[in-house]
Structures are given as structure tokens and as C-alpha cells.
Design a protein around this motif. Structure first.
Motif, PDB file in Angstrom:
ATOM      1  N   TYR A  76       0.793  -1.229   0.000  1.00 25.17           N
ATOM      2  CA  TYR A  76       0.000   0.000   0.000  1.00 25.17           C
ATOM      3  C   TYR A  76       0.827   1.281   0.000  1.00 25.17           C
ATOM      4  CZ  TYR A  76      -4.094  -2.866   0.793  1.00 25.17           C
ATOM      5  OH  TYR A  76      -5.103  -3.782   0.650  1.00 25.17           O
ATOM      6  N   ASP A 111      -9.436  -2.629  -4.840  1.00 24.14           N
ATOM      7  CA  ASP A 111      -8.961  -1.246  -4.751  1.00 24.14           C
ATOM      8  C   ASP A 111     -10.091  -0.293  -4.356  1.00 24.14           C
ATOM      9  OD1 ASP A 111      -6.453  -2.073  -5.493  1.00 24.14           O
ATOM     10  OD2 ASP A 111      -6.777  -1.689  -7.628  1.00 24.14           O
ATOM     11  N   THR A 146     -10.082   0.410  -0.711  1.00 24.46           N
ATOM     12  CA  THR A 146      -9.045   1.368  -0.329  1.00 24.46           C
ATOM     13  C   THR A 146      -9.476   2.788  -0.652  1.00 24.46           C
ATOM     14  OG1 THR A 146      -7.400  -0.339  -0.827  1.00 24.46           O
ATOM     15  CG2 THR A 146      -6.604   1.918  -0.549  1.00 24.46           C
ATOM     16  N   GLU A 147     -10.067   2.977  -1.837  1.00 25.73           N
ATOM     17  CA  GLU A 147     -10.526   4.313  -2.233  1.00 25.73           C
ATOM     18  C   GLU A 147     -11.649   4.796  -1.329  1.00 25.73           C
ATOM     19  OE1 GLU A 147      -9.187   6.294  -4.396  1.00 25.73           O
ATOM     20  OE2 GLU A 147      -7.660   4.820  -4.934  1.00 25.73           O
ATOM     21  N   ALA A 177     -12.144   4.007   1.801  1.00 23.07           N
ATOM     22  CA  ALA A 177     -11.562   4.385   3.087  1.00 23.07           C
ATOM     23  C   ALA A 177     -10.862   5.730   2.990  1.00 23.07           C
ATOM     24  CB  ALA A 177     -10.576   3.306   3.539  1.00 23.07           C
ATOM     25  N   ARG A 178     -10.191   5.980   1.872  1.00 20.33           N
ATOM     26  CA  ARG A 178      -9.513   7.264   1.698  1.00 20.33           C
ATOM     27  C   ARG A 178     -10.527   8.404   1.620  1.00 20.33           C
ATOM     28  NH1 ARG A 178      -6.838   6.028  -2.494  1.00 20.33           N
ATOM     29  NH2 ARG A 178      -4.932   5.353  -1.425  1.00 20.33           N
ATOM     30  N   GLY A 200     -11.803   9.600   4.846  1.00 21.22           N
ATOM     31  CA  GLY A 200     -10.823  10.274   5.688  1.00 21.22           C
ATOM     32  C   GLY A 200      -9.986   9.354   6.555  1.00 21.22           C
ATOM     33  N   GLY A 244      -6.878   7.376   7.641  1.00 15.03           N
ATOM     34  CA  GLY A 244      -5.450   7.386   7.398  1.00 15.03           C
ATOM     35  C   GLY A 244      -4.917   5.977   7.218  1.00 15.03           C
ATOM     36  N   PRO A 245      -3.625   5.850   6.905  1.00 11.78           N
ATOM     37  CA  PRO A 245      -3.049   4.518   6.669  1.00 11.78           C
ATOM     38  C   PRO A 245      -3.233   3.560   7.850  1.00 11.78           C
ATOM     39  CG  PRO A 245      -1.548   6.225   5.924  1.00 11.78           C
ATOM     40  CD  PRO A 245      -2.644   6.924   6.643  1.00 11.78           C
ATOM     41  N   PHE A 290      -6.904   2.571   8.352  1.00 15.75           N
ATOM     42  CA  PHE A 290      -7.270   1.595   7.315  1.00 15.75           C
ATOM     43  C   PHE A 290      -6.697   0.221   7.669  1.00 15.75           C
ATOM     44  CE2 PHE A 290      -5.914  -0.506   3.330  1.00 15.75           C
ATOM     45  CZ  PHE A 290      -7.163  -0.786   2.808  1.00 15.75           C
TER      46      PHE A 290
END
Length: 282
Positions: free
Chosen positions: A105, A172, A175-176, A178-179, A182, A184-185, A188
Motif C-alpha cells: 500500500y 482497490d 481502499t478508495e 476508506a480514503r 478520511g 489514514g493509513p 485503514f
């Protein structure tokens, strides 16, 4: 369509039963040996049925051990093995899952080369690098310590590879999403990746716990104090009697006791273990 062929079903069941007998017979012989006295094995014939000394032999090993071999009680050695196995299993999982998370990631220079450098370490197990590893551990003052027993065995390229493959199967879009929300790494990682990897973590924990519990050469090399003897290395020391014949009935009793924690872990985590090995979709 699956055809119902009684002959093939019978053959399959007979094959499975034969396999169970072949696997279980040594365990049965060890259990029977642990219930007899040492003199019962001097006649040249091995008893095949349990004897009357089960409680006496097991109680002696749990209470006082074998003083003539300099061995502590079995409970002390099993505790050392338990601590070592838990440190190795938890340490391998923690390091592997975070390194796989970074490789999958995060975008950084030489990311693919970093993964292959980790993977190449599979060709360097502890048995190959045991002399320099021992020198490093000795220089750091970690002989006769839990850190010395576990730290050199913690890194795992296999677990890193498995977690990397698991993370690559996660869409993916997740992941998008979650981004966009807001996250963060680390959020997530904590709220999404860890729950999705629960069965894989359980399967790896079982494998790595048994790997740590069954370690023989490394504990035998770096432990000289009986306070840090592990159960597997302890069995070896009991069998190598210097002043007399090995007390095989007590050795077998120790071996049977040493089987209990791994068996308990496998039985207790069987459902998650099987699911983690066969699950292909998230």
C-alpha cells in the motif's frame, strides 16, 4: 455428477484407516511406555497395553523432574517453550503483516526489490547462519534469555509473502472508499485489513506456534542454564544419560506431556485454521 461407487468408498475408508493407524501407532507406543517402569523395557519386548504407573510417572515429571540428568520439572520447561512459541508466533505475525502492508500500500523507491530481498532470506534458515547468529546473540548478552530464544527466529519471509498475497486480493475500491472517508493509513490497517485477515492470522498463528514449540537446535545451543531449558531440548538431554541408561518411561512421559499444548492449539483454532488456509475471497 458424482457417482456412488461402494467399492471405491470402501477402499478410500480403508486407506484412511490405515493412515490413522500408521500415524497413531507411535503415539500409542509412547503412551504405553510412559505408564510402565524402566525394567519393563529390558526384556526385549515392548508392552502394548498401559501399565499401572501412569500417575506415578507423570506426577514425578511434573513435580521434580529427573535430578540425575539435571533436568528441571516438566512444568518449567513447558512454560519456557510456551513463552518462546508465543513470542515467535506473535512476533512473526506482527513484523510480517506490517511489512506486507508497507510493500502493498505504500509507493517508495525499490519497493519490489525490498520485497524480493525479504523473500530471498528463505534460502538462509537459522541452521545455515547459526554460527554468526550465535555470535551476535552472545555479543548482545542474550544467552540464557527469552529474547535470545525468540528474537533470532522472529523474521519470516513466508508469512510476509502470504500476507502480501492476501492484501493483493482486497479490492482497490475498498481502499478508495476508506480514503474518501478520511481514514489514514493506520486506521485503514487497523479497521479494515486486520479484520479481513483474521482467519489468515489464525492459520499462521497455529503454524508458527508449532514451529516455535518444536524448535530443537537453537534452544539446545544457546541455553546452558536449566532455568531456560525448553521441553524439546529437555527430552534430548534426558535421553542422553551420562551415568546410566536413559529412563525411557520418563522420557516418554515427558514426550506425551510435550504434545498437549500444540494439540490444544490446533483443536481450539481448528475452524479458523482450516478457513484461513482454504479461503480465497474476501
Amino acid at each position: 455428477m458424482i457417482e456412488n461407487r461402494p467399492g471405491l468408498n470402501l477402499l478410500a475408508h480403508l486407506t484412511l484407516m490405515l493412515g490413522v493407524v500408521v500415524v497413531a501407532l507411535p503415539v500409542w507406543v509412547a503412551f504405553v511406555a510412559s505408564t510402565h517402569t524402566a525394567t519393563d523395557f529390558m526384556s526385549g519386548t515392548i508392552p502394548m497395553w498401559p501399565g499401572p504407573h501412569l500417575l506415578e510417572n507423570y506426577g514425578r515429571m511434573l513435580d521434580s523432574g529427573v535430578s540425575t540428568s539435571g533436568m528441571p520439572p516438566v512444568g518449567t520447561m513447558m512454560l519456557n517453550s510456551l513463552i518462546m512459541a508465543l513470542l515467535i508466533a506473535c512476533g512473526k505475525i506482527a513484523i510480517s503483516i506490517t511489512s506486507a502492508f508497507a510493500i502493498v500500500y505504500f509507493r517508495f523507491p525499490l519497493r519490489r526489490m525490498a520485497f524480493w530481498c525479504i523473500f530471498i532470506t528463505l534460502m538462509l534458515p537459522v541452521e545455515v547462519r547459526i554460527v554468526p547468529t550465535f555470535q551476535v546473540v552472545a555479543d548482545l548478552g542474550m544467552l540464557n534469555s527469552y529474547a535470545g530464544l525468540s528474537v533470532p527466529l522472529i523474521a519470516s519471509a513466508t508469512a510476509t509473502f502470504l500476507f502480501r498475497q492476501v492484501f493483493l486480493t482486497i479490492p482497490d475500491e475498498l481502499t478508495e472508499a476508506a480514503r474518501i472517508d478520511g481514514a489514514g493509513p493506520m486506521k485503514f490497517f487497523r479497521d479494515i485489513l486486520l479484520p479481513l485477515s483474521r482467519t489468515n492470522i489464525a492459520a499462521l498463528f497455529v503454524i508458527l506456534f508449532i514451529y516455535g514449540w518444536n524448535q530443537y537446535l537453537w534452544p539446545l545451543l544457546i541455553t546452558t542454564s536449566s532455568d531456560y531449558y525448553t521441553i524439546v531440548a529437555g527430552i534430548k538431554r534426558m535421553a542422553d544419560a551420562v551415568d546410566g541408561l536413559p529412563q525411557w518411561h520418563l522420557v516418554m512421559a515427558t514426550a506425551m506431556l510435550a504434545m498437549l499444548p500444540p494439540v490444544a492449539v490446533v483443536i481450539g483454532m481448528q475452524r479458523l485454521f482450516v478457513k484461513g488456509l482454504v479461503e480465497t475471497e474476501k
